[in-house]
Design a protein around this motif. Structure first.
Motif, PDB file in Angstrom:
ATOM      1  N   ASN A  49       0.836  -1.097   0.427  1.00 21.61           N
ATOM      2  CA  ASN A  49       0.044   0.116   0.112  1.00 21.61           C
ATOM      3  C   ASN A  49       0.780   1.278   0.096  1.00 21.61           C
ATOM      4  O   ASN A  49       1.260   2.010   1.162  1.00 21.61           O
ATOM      5  N   HIS A  50       0.919   1.880  -1.326  1.00 25.42           N
ATOM      6  CA  HIS A  50       1.988   3.043  -1.146  1.00 25.42           C
ATOM      7  C   HIS A  50       1.852   3.928  -0.147  1.00 25.42           C
ATOM      8  O   HIS A  50       2.469   5.140   0.589  1.00 25.42           O
ATOM      9  N   SER A  51       0.790   4.473  -0.690  1.00 25.84           N
ATOM     10  CA  SER A  51       0.724   6.306   0.692  1.00 25.84           C
ATOM     11  C   SER A  51       0.384   5.225   1.708  1.00 25.84           C
ATOM     12  O   SER A  51       0.731   6.203   2.750  1.00 25.84           O
ATOM     13  N   LYS A  52       0.232   4.275   2.335  1.00 27.17           N
ATOM     14  CA  LYS A  52      -0.296   4.680   3.739  1.00 27.17           C
ATOM     15  C   LYS A  52       1.807   4.081   4.285  1.00 27.17           C
ATOM     16  O   LYS A  52       1.973   4.471   4.839  1.00 27.17           O
ATOM     17  N   GLY A  53       1.960   3.432   3.310  1.00 20.27           N
ATOM     18  CA  GLY A  53       4.141   3.506   3.280  1.00 20.27           C
ATOM     19  C   GLY A  53       4.676   4.564   3.733  1.00 20.27           C
ATOM     20  O   GLY A  53       5.363   4.676   4.126  1.00 20.27           O
ATOM     21  N   ARG A  54       4.774   5.826   2.707  1.00 18.71           N
ATOM     22  CA  ARG A  54       4.718   7.003   2.788  1.00 18.71           C
ATOM     23  C   ARG A  54       4.538   7.918   4.128  1.00 18.71           C
ATOM     24  O   ARG A  54       5.522   8.052   4.102  1.00 18.71           O
ATOM     25  N   ARG A  55       2.983   7.620   4.346  1.00 16.86           N
ATOM     26  CA  ARG A  55       2.803   8.232   5.466  1.00 16.86           C
ATOM     27  C   ARG A  55       3.246   7.738   6.553  1.00 16.86           C
ATOM     28  O   ARG A  55       3.907   8.044   7.651  1.00 16.86           O
ATOM     29  N   ILE A  56       3.250   6.011   6.935  1.00  9.76           N
ATOM     30  CA  ILE A  56       4.193   5.668   8.165  1.00  9.76           C
ATOM     31  C   ILE A  56       5.605   6.230   7.802  1.00  9.76           C
ATOM     32  O   ILE A  56       6.280   6.356   8.882  1.00  9.76           O
ATOM     33  N   MET A  57       6.461   6.400   6.788  1.00  6.90           N
ATOM     34  CA  MET A  57       7.892   6.553   6.650  1.00  6.90           C
ATOM     35  C   MET A  57       8.141   8.126   6.775  1.00  6.90           C
ATOM     36  O   MET A  57       9.488   8.432   7.613  1.00  6.90           O
ATOM     37  N   GLY A  58       6.942   9.138   7.009  1.00  7.80           N
ATOM     38  CA  GLY A  58       6.846   9.976   7.072  1.00  7.80           C
ATOM     39  C   GLY A  58       6.558  11.121   8.024  1.00  7.80           C
ATOM     40  O   GLY A  58       6.961  11.356   8.918  1.00  7.80           O
ATOM     41  N   HIS A  59       6.164   9.380   8.983  1.00  6.94           N
ATOM     42  CA  HIS A  59       5.482  10.647  10.370  1.00  6.94           C
ATOM     43  C   HIS A  59       6.727  10.723  11.772  1.00  6.94           C
ATOM     44  O   HIS A  59       6.018  12.158  12.215  1.00  6.94           O
ATOM     45  N   PRO A  60       7.936  10.183  11.688  1.00  4.60           N
ATOM     46  CA  PRO A  60       9.036  10.705  12.341  1.00  4.60           C
ATOM     47  C   PRO A  60       8.843  11.892  12.071  1.00  4.60           C
ATOM     48  O   PRO A  60       9.145  13.632  13.075  1.00  4.60           O
ATOM     49  N   VAL A  61       9.366  12.447  10.615  1.00  3.98           N
ATOM     50  CA  VAL A  61       9.769  14.021  10.181  1.00  3.98           C
ATOM     51  C   VAL A  61       8.108  15.010  10.370  1.00  3.98           C
ATOM     52  O   VAL A  61       8.325  15.858  11.161  1.00  3.98           O
ATOM     53  N   SER A  62       7.212  14.696  10.098  1.00  4.98           N
ATOM     54  CA  SER A  62       5.941  15.691  10.131  1.00  4.98           C
ATOM     55  C   SER A  62       5.545  15.563  11.506  1.00  4.98           C
ATOM     56  O   SER A  62       4.907  16.762  11.969  1.00  4.98           O
ATOM     57  N   VAL A  63       6.025  14.123  12.480  1.00  3.06           N
ATOM     58  CA  VAL A  63       4.516  14.186  13.356  1.00  3.06           C
ATOM     59  C   VAL A  63       5.592  14.853  14.950  1.00  3.06           C
ATOM     60  O   VAL A  63       5.606  15.404  15.617  1.00  3.06           O
ATOM     61  N   VAL A  64       6.394  13.470  15.175  1.00  4.82           N
ATOM     62  CA  VAL A  64       7.503  13.521  15.956  1.00  4.82           C
ATOM     63  C   VAL A  64       7.973  14.120  15.897  1.00  4.82           C
ATOM     64  O   VAL A  64       8.308  15.129  17.343  1.00  4.82           O
ATOM     65  N   TYR A  65       8.917  15.253  15.341  1.00 10.90           N
ATOM     66  CA  TYR A  65      10.190  15.861  15.473  1.00 10.90           C
ATOM     67  C   TYR A  65       9.770  16.877  16.164  1.00 10.90           C
ATOM     68  O   TYR A  65       9.857  18.203  16.936  1.00 10.90           O
ATOM     69  N   PRO A  66       8.730  17.796  15.298  1.00  5.43           N
ATOM     70  CA  PRO A  66       7.533  18.909  15.488  1.00  5.43           C
ATOM     71  C   PRO A  66       7.479  19.232  16.697  1.00  5.43           C
ATOM     72  O   PRO A  66       6.853  19.777  18.119  1.00  5.43           O
ATOM     73  N   LYS A  67       6.561  18.109  17.326  1.00  9.26           N
ATOM     74  CA  LYS A  67       5.834  18.093  18.681  1.00  9.26           C
ATOM     75  C   LYS A  67       6.773  17.954  19.853  1.00  9.26           C
ATOM     76  O   LYS A  67       6.876  18.739  20.694  1.00  9.26           O
ATOM     77  N   VAL A  68       8.451  17.894  19.986  1.00  7.34           N
ATOM     78  CA  VAL A  68       8.791  17.555  21.324  1.00  7.34           C
ATOM     79  C   VAL A  68       9.280  18.383  20.173  1.00  7.34           C
ATOM     80  O   VAL A  68       9.735  19.218  21.695  1.00  7.34           O
ATOM     81  N   SER A  69      10.185  18.838  19.514  1.00  9.80           N
ATOM     82  CA  SER A  69      10.235  20.266  19.271  1.00  9.80           C
ATOM     83  C   SER A  69       9.703  21.364  19.944  1.00  9.80           C
ATOM     84  O   SER A  69      10.350  21.848  20.858  1.00  9.80           O
ATOM     85  N   ASN A  70       8.750  21.303  19.708  1.00  9.01           N
ATOM     86  CA  ASN A  70       7.917  22.620  20.180  1.00  9.01           C
ATOM     87  C   ASN A  70       7.672  23.014  21.963  1.00  9.01           C
ATOM     88  O   ASN A  70       7.155  23.549  22.288  1.00  9.01           O
ATOM     89  N   ALA A  71       7.281  21.590  22.261  1.00  9.15           N
ATOM     90  CA  ALA A  71       7.021  21.102  23.049  1.00  9.15           C
ATOM     91  C   ALA A  71       8.333  21.729  24.522  1.00  9.15           C
ATOM     92  O   ALA A  71       7.655  22.545  25.443  1.00  9.15           O
ATOM     93  N   ILE A  72       8.599  22.343  24.118  1.00  7.80           N
ATOM     94  CA  ILE A  72      10.084  22.091  25.285  1.00  7.80           C
ATOM     95  C   ILE A  72      10.394  23.890  24.773  1.00  7.80           C
ATOM     96  O   ILE A  72      10.438  23.778  23.181  1.00  7.80           O
ATOM     97  N   PRO A  73      10.105  25.112  25.838  1.00  6.01           N
ATOM     98  CA  PRO A  73      10.766  26.391  25.613  1.00  6.01           C
ATOM     99  C   PRO A  73      12.147  26.468  25.235  1.00  6.01           C
ATOM    100  O   PRO A  73      12.498  27.543  24.213  1.00  6.01           O
ATOM    101  N   ILE A  74      12.951  26.042  25.462  1.00  2.95           N
ATOM    102  CA  ILE A  74      14.384  26.613  25.739  1.00  2.95           C
ATOM    103  C   ILE A  74      15.361  25.434  24.470  1.00  2.95           C
ATOM    104  O   ILE A  74      15.221  24.114  24.287  1.00  2.95           O
TER     105      ILE A  74
END
Length: 74
Positions: A49-74
């Motif tokens: 399933n190409h679209s689902k695989g792309r979404r899974i592989m893009g999850h770290p850069v599109s969701v994880v990094y911004p959420k953790v980075s923005n959660a800590i103000p310093i």
């Protein structure tokens, strides 16, 4: 001997110093941990399933990094 990577983001308005280094650094480390797990899984899913695989592989850069980075103000 190598140390942990240090990421610096300047020009933000999250704190009076206008620079962040703890949030982006922890965000990068969280990105690496999730990428090690999710990229191989996404590659296997991509075969079926190409679209689902792309979404899974893009999850770290599109969701994880911004959420953790923005959660800590310093």
């Amino acid at each position: 001997m190598t140390g942990a990577p240090v990421c610096i983001e300047c020009g933000t308005r999250d704190n009076p110093c206008r620079c962040k280094f703890v949030g982006p650094t922890l965000g990068f480390l969280a990105f690496v941990v999730t990428a090690i797990i999710e990229w191989p899984v996404g590659a296997v899913v991509y075969i079926f399933n190409h679209s689902k695989g792309r979404r899974i592989m893009g999850h770290p850069v599109s969701v994880v990094y911004p959420k953790v980075s923005n959660a800590i103000p310093i």
